[in-house]
Scaffold this active site. Structure first.
Site, PDB file in Angstrom:
ATOM      1  CB  CYS B 191       5.451  -7.518   2.072  1.00 31.16           C
ATOM      2  SG  CYS B 191       6.252  -6.343   3.180  1.00 31.16           S
ATOM      3  CG  HIS B 325       2.522  -6.226  -3.213  1.00 26.23           C
ATOM      4  ND1 HIS B 325       2.083  -6.854  -2.072  1.00 26.23           N
ATOM      5  CD2 HIS B 325       3.743  -5.693  -2.889  1.00 26.23           C
ATOM      6  CE1 HIS B 325       2.995  -6.703  -1.103  1.00 26.23           C
ATOM      7  NE2 HIS B 325       4.000  -6.004  -1.580  1.00 26.23           N
ATOM      8  CG  HIS B 360       2.536  -2.874   2.685  1.00 28.66           C
ATOM      9  ND1 HIS B 360       2.174  -4.174   2.986  1.00 28.66           N
ATOM     10  CD2 HIS B 360       3.677  -2.982   1.946  1.00 28.66           C
ATOM     11  CE1 HIS B 360       3.053  -5.016   2.469  1.00 28.66           C
ATOM     12  NE2 HIS B 360       3.971  -4.314   1.830  1.00 28.66           N
TER      13      HIS B 360
END
Lengths: 86, 451
Positions: B191, B325, B360
């Site tokens: 990620c 994040h 996400h």
């Protein structure tokens, strides 16, 4: 199965290949060469072979494909050969 | 750590593929209007009894003006795609999965915005550095099914399985399309991939190896990707779609799986200035490291402390915004917020959590969120942390551990840092943070162009 019937079926298959321009499918004869006359990228030949198998309900042997030339005649001959082989 | 001096790097173009948005401009207006881009995921709902979560940020082919040509033999295999707007030639579409197509479209937009001539694009000094987090599942699913289940010949899995699924397919397809002659590579770090590719491209320019780069991250819509995370039980569940992604909120219970692409054009600063480019931002620093604690998943406070030290590179100047994040997972958000506090103190900046708006995007996350940072610089507005009405008034369990060395206040003490709606303020610099499985951490500092 007549040769012209196979050519007609083959053209139907080629019409579904996005990278062949429709005008290249006009006036196709047995001498027409996929690579030279129709500018088919060699990477697309595999897709055409798989589509031909589907269209004519046959399965080629690996050797058949390895030895295959690049003209319409080569493909028609092979289809007839495989059909005869049963 | 010594900071090796190098050249400055400007951001001169951006483009992308964003859920529920026709283009970058709609993406920007929806974000600053505090909208959510999350919807019920139809692909998952088709298997409703097998999935746990049912929401996602996804993009369909018609939404990108693409048409799928399904293989007649196997209805779920996209034989190729048609670009209804003729932006990408058929030969390039034939070697692409849908993420590669999004990348090519986004690259075209970024190059157009950058105003690079054909000579600049096709130069030996122009690189392509793009990556994605997962595999090209949509292509692979039938490839293997044809072979194992149906016993068909390898050719029936498609003659383009390799080029459409190789790890650096997006970079390769963009490079073949734009014909650059410099590097063409991918960086993969789960990620952190999106920011990692941009960071690597920044270093190529900073250290003089390239003058320009098309770079970013992608994650293409794929039920398999969703299934993997759903099976880990880490996806958000039990909220309406638009309320499902809720970083830092007490009721958060997982992230929202999302898909998209973000591509930017980077250029050596002096050259960008000399040709009068519209400079969207200047990258001051990129730093990445690993937790080094032997844990694949759990975030590390010490790792993030070292990350902050690296990205600040000796500067004491606080960024105006920290683009976190902030995934909406229970453990990740708390550690991240406290490490930001540890690095920057309790005030003097704001925290923006764009995943609260679009979920996400995995391999695409760092790049699309970098674009949100560029938009914040442009609009001089802070993007919000949606769906965070309640912050924990109690200490986190790990804060009660005698070995904890971080801030000793509960998350609720930092309410003032987390806006629930976008608002205007002068923004001169933004720090972007992204992390990935394997304990990888990445941070980038971006500044407003000072004419």
């Amino acid at each position: 199965m007549e040769r012209q019937e196979i050519i007609d079926g083959l053209i139907e298959v080629l019409k579904t290949v996005r990278m062949i321009e429709p005008e290249k499918l006009v006036g196709v004869t047995e001498e027409t060469d996929f690579l030279a006359d129709m500018s088919v990228p060699s990477s697309q030949m595999i897709a055409i072979v798989a589509k031909v198998e589907q269209k004519f309900d046959i399965e080629f042997e690996d050797d058949d494909i390895d030895d295959l030339g690049s003209t319409v005649k080569d493909v028609v001959d092979l289809i007839l050969k495989v059909k005869a082989r049963g | 750590m010594d900071n090796i001096p190098g050249r400055k790097v400007a951001v001169v173009g951006m483009g992308g593929a964003f859920p529920t948005c026709k283009d970058l401009s709609e993406f920007s207006s929806k974000l600053f209007a505090n909208k959510s881009l999350i919807r019920t995921f139809d692909d998952a709902m088709a298997y409703e009894k097998q999935v746990r979560s049912t929401v996602a940020g996804f993009i369909t082919e018609p939404e990108m003006d693409l048409e799928v040509i399904w293989d007649p033999m196997e209805g779920i295999y996209p034989e190729t795609y048609i670009d209804k707007l003729n932006r990408i030639p058929d030969a390039n579409l034939a070697t692409s999965d849908v993420g590669s197509i999004w990348s090519m479209l986004a690259a075209q937009n970024a190059i157009k915005m950058a105003g690079w001539s054909k000579d600049l694009v096709q130069s030996e000094r122009t690189g392509v550095v793009i990556g994605s987090g997962g595999s090209a599942n949509v292509i692979l699913r039938t490839g293997w099914h044809n072979f194992y289940v149906y016993g068909r010949k390898t050719r029936h899995s498609g003659g383009h399985t390799v080029d459409r699924t190789m790890t650096y397919r997006e970079a390769a397809n963009v490079s073949v399309l734009i014909k650059n002659k410099g590097v063409c590579e991918t960086i993969s770090s789960a990620c952190a991939t999106g920011l990692g590719n941009i960071g690597y491209a920044y270093r190529l320019i900073k250290y003089g190896l390239q003058d320009r780069a098309i770079t970013g991250g992608v994650e293409s819509t794929s039920l398999e990707t969703f299934i993997g995370f759903d099976g880990m039980m880490v996806l958000s569940r039990g909220f309406s779609p638009e309320e499902s992604s809720r970083p830092f909120d007490m009721a958060r219970n997982g992230f929202v799986c999302s898909f998209g692409a973000g591509i930017v054009a980077l250029e050596e600063y002096e050259q960008a200035v000399a040709r009068g480019a519209d400079i969207l931002g200047v990258i001051d620093e990129y730093f990445n490291n690993s937790d080094g604690d032997g844990d694949m998943f759990y975030p590390s406070f010490a790792g993030q402390q070292r990350l902050w030290k690296g990205v600040m590179a000796g500067s004491n100047e606080k960024p105006d915004v920290v683009k976190v994040h902030g995934t909406s997972t229970p453990s990740g958000d708390a550690i991240e917020l406290l490490s930001v506090i540890d690095a920057l103190g309790e005030d003097g900046y704001h925290i923006s959590a764009p995943k609260s708006q679009f979920g996400h995007m995995l391999g695409g996350a760092g790049a699309v969120e970098f674009i949100t940072a560029l938009l914040m610089l442009k609009e001089q507005k802070v993007l919000p942390c949606l769906n965070s009405p309640n912050l924990n008034p109690e200490l986190e369990t790990f804060q009660k551990n005698p070995e904890w060395k971080g801030p000793m206040k509960p998350l609720a003490a930092y309410r003032h840092l987390l806006p629930q709606e976008s608002f205007s303020k002068p923004i001169n610099s933004i720090v972007c943070l992204n992390y990935g499985f394997g304990g990888t951490n990445s941070a980038l500092k971006l500044s407003r162009y000072d004419k």
